[in-house]
Design a protein around this motif. Structure first.
Motif, short mmCIF file in Angstrom:
data_model
loop_
_atom_site.label_atom_id
_atom_site.label_comp_id
_atom_site.label_asym_id
_atom_site.label_seq_id
_atom_site.Cartn_x
_atom_site.Cartn_y
_atom_site.Cartn_z
N SER A 35 0.86 -1.19 0.00
CA SER A 35 0.00 0.00 0.00
C SER A 35 0.89 1.24 0.00
O SER A 35 2.05 1.18 0.39
N ARG A 36 0.34 2.33 -0.46
CA ARG A 36 1.11 3.58 -0.52
C ARG A 36 1.32 4.15 0.87
O ARG A 36 0.42 4.13 1.70
N LEU A 37 2.51 4.68 1.11
CA LEU A 37 2.79 5.36 2.36
C LEU A 37 2.39 6.83 2.22
O LEU A 37 2.54 7.42 1.15
N PRO A 38 1.90 7.45 3.29
CA PRO A 38 1.56 8.88 3.21
C PRO A 38 2.83 9.72 3.04
O PRO A 38 3.83 9.48 3.71
N THR A 39 2.79 10.68 2.14
CA THR A 39 3.96 11.51 1.86
C THR A 39 3.64 13.00 1.88
O THR A 39 4.49 13.81 1.53
N ALA A 40 2.44 13.37 2.28
CA ALA A 40 1.97 14.75 2.17
C ALA A 40 2.88 15.77 2.85
O ALA A 40 3.12 16.84 2.30
N SER A 41 3.41 15.50 4.01
CA SER A 41 4.24 16.49 4.71
C SER A 41 5.74 16.24 4.54
O SER A 41 6.54 16.79 5.29
N SER A 42 6.10 15.45 3.55
CA SER A 42 7.51 15.10 3.31
C SER A 42 8.22 16.17 2.49
O SER A 42 7.58 16.96 1.80
#
Length: 94
Positions: free
Chosen positions: A25-32
């Motif tokens: 599954s995709r990892l969250p990356t929004a605040s990266s």
């Protein structure tokens, strides 16, 4: 030491400098960060594709790369064969 559930991935060669694999599954990356330059042994996520990438050669800055960590022994990462299975397990102090 506590261990997480192991994850087995099929790693394949990409661009003659990294091994990549799709994740379950995709990892969250929004605040990266927007991107990073990588060194041999860096473990990353390539945000546009959502895949894992482990570098066996250094690479300049690339937009979309997010560093997750680094191999303790980068020279131990097998370069050949082009594709193989690898088991990942997270160890924690708790």
């Amino acid at each position: 030491m506590r261990r997480s559930s192991p994850l087995t991935l099929q790693l394949k060669d990409y661009a003659g400098e990294e091994k990549i694999s799709d994740l379950p599954s995709r990892l969250p990356t929004a605040s990266s960060p927007a991107g990073t330059a990588v060194k041999k042994g860096d473990i990353t996520i390539y945000a546009p594709w959502g895949n894992l990438a482990i570098f066996y050669k250094s690479h300049g800055y690339e937009r979309g790369l997010i560093k997750l960590g680094q191999l303790d022994e980068p020279d131990a990462l097998p370069v050949h064969p082009d594709s193989y299975s690898a088991r990942f397990e997270l160890l924690t102090d708790k």
